[in-house]
Structure formats: structure tokens, C-alpha cells
Motif scaffolding. Structure first.
Motif, PDB file in Angstrom:
ATOM      1  N   LEU A 133      27.046  51.226  55.267  1.00 58.34           N
ATOM      2  CA  LEU A 133      26.314  49.672  55.231  1.00 58.34           C
ATOM      3  C   LEU A 133      25.722  49.725  53.820  1.00 58.34           C
ATOM      4  O   LEU A 133      25.586  48.723  53.232  1.00 58.34           O
ATOM      5  N   ARG A 134      25.505  50.966  52.826  1.00 55.34           N
ATOM      6  CA  ARG A 134      24.993  51.039  51.912  1.00 55.34           C
ATOM      7  C   ARG A 134      26.025  50.784  50.885  1.00 55.34           C
ATOM      8  O   ARG A 134      25.955  50.223  49.621  1.00 55.34           O
ATOM      9  N   SER A 135      27.368  50.916  51.166  1.00 57.38           N
ATOM     10  CA  SER A 135      28.284  50.601  50.013  1.00 57.38           C
ATOM     11  C   SER A 135      28.873  49.376  50.257  1.00 57.38           C
ATOM     12  O   SER A 135      28.721  48.707  50.840  1.00 57.38           O
TER      13      SER A 135
ATOM     14  N   GLY B 180      25.358  62.558  63.185  1.00 57.28           N
ATOM     15  CA  GLY B 180      26.380  62.254  62.194  1.00 57.28           C
ATOM     16  C   GLY B 180      26.950  60.739  62.370  1.00 57.28           C
ATOM     17  O   GLY B 180      27.151  60.035  61.161  1.00 57.28           O
ATOM     18  N   ALA B 181      27.010  60.185  63.471  1.00 52.73           N
ATOM     19  CA  ALA B 181      27.293  58.737  63.397  1.00 52.73           C
ATOM     20  C   ALA B 181      26.421  57.594  62.833  1.00 52.73           C
ATOM     21  O   ALA B 181      26.710  56.855  62.207  1.00 52.73           O
ATOM     22  N   ALA B 182      25.473  58.205  62.892  1.00 51.30           N
ATOM     23  CA  ALA B 182      24.010  57.352  62.369  1.00 51.30           C
ATOM     24  C   ALA B 182      24.062  57.354  60.879  1.00 51.30           C
ATOM     25  O   ALA B 182      24.127  56.555  60.215  1.00 51.30           O
ATOM     26  N   LEU B 183      24.424  58.686  60.303  1.00 50.11           N
ATOM     27  CA  LEU B 183      24.388  58.769  58.966  1.00 50.11           C
ATOM     28  C   LEU B 183      25.633  57.958  58.289  1.00 50.11           C
ATOM     29  O   LEU B 183      25.619  57.668  57.283  1.00 50.11           O
ATOM     30  N   LEU B 184      26.819  58.327  59.305  1.00 49.36           N
ATOM     31  CA  LEU B 184      28.225  57.687  58.741  1.00 49.36           C
ATOM     32  C   LEU B 184      27.826  56.060  58.479  1.00 49.36           C
ATOM     33  O   LEU B 184      28.257  55.441  57.487  1.00 49.36           O
ATOM     34  N   ALA B 185      27.204  55.476  59.498  1.00 45.39           N
ATOM     35  CA  ALA B 185      27.009  54.205  59.588  1.00 45.39           C
ATOM     36  C   ALA B 185      26.001  53.709  58.447  1.00 45.39           C
ATOM     37  O   ALA B 185      26.237  52.783  57.729  1.00 45.39           O
ATOM     38  N   VAL B 186      24.846  54.502  58.066  1.00 50.80           N
ATOM     39  CA  VAL B 186      24.106  54.279  57.052  1.00 50.80           C
ATOM     40  C   VAL B 186      24.988  54.227  55.671  1.00 50.80           C
ATOM     41  O   VAL B 186      24.887  53.204  54.788  1.00 50.80           O
TER      42      VAL B 186
END
Length: 80
Positions: free
Chosen positions: A78-80, A69-75
């Protein structure tokens, strides 16, 4: 060149070298003082270390879900 002028020149060179060395030692002293971590800084890092320790001791499934979940939130961040 006269002897007195030569001596005066040497004296000025020695004074300039002494001043340069004094400035260098002051600069190094300031760098060493800034490199020392102060107690307040160390105390502020303790909660972060505690969170990492709790994460490491969690059950594997829960830990992996939290890390994913933390990795997905980071991605997403970073995309926005």
C-alpha cells in the motif's frame, strides 16, 4: 373536452402505466437473477475457505507469524 377525447386520453394513460409496470417487473426480475449466486461462483470460493480453515487450525505461533507477514506485505504494497 369531448367524451371520446377524454376516453382516449384515459386509455393512453392506462397503457403508459401498464408499460411502466411491465418495465419495472422486468428490471426487478433481472436484479433477482443476478443476485442469485451461480454454482460455479460458489465452487471457486471453496479453495479460499479451505485455506482459511487450515490457517485457523495451525499452531498459534506459526499462525501469528503468517498473519504478521501478510500484514507487513500489505503495508509495503500500500505504501508503494
Amino acid at each position: 373536452m369531448h367524451k371520446s377525447l377524454r376516453q382516449e386520453r384515459q386509455l393512453l394513460q392506462l397503457q403508459a402505466e401498464a408499460l411502466r409496470l411491465k418495465l419495472l417487473t422486468n428490471q426487478l426480475r433481472r436484479q433477482q437473477q443476478q443476485a442469485k449466486p451461480d454454482l460455479l461462483e460458489l465452487v471457486s470460493k471453496l479453495p479460499q475457505a479451505g485455506m482459511l480453515w487450515r490457517l485457523a487450525n495451525m499452531p498459534r505461533k506459526l499462525r501469528n507469524k503468517l498473519l504478521l507477514g501478510a500484514a507487513l506485505l500489505a503495508v509495503i504494497y500500500l505504501r508503494s
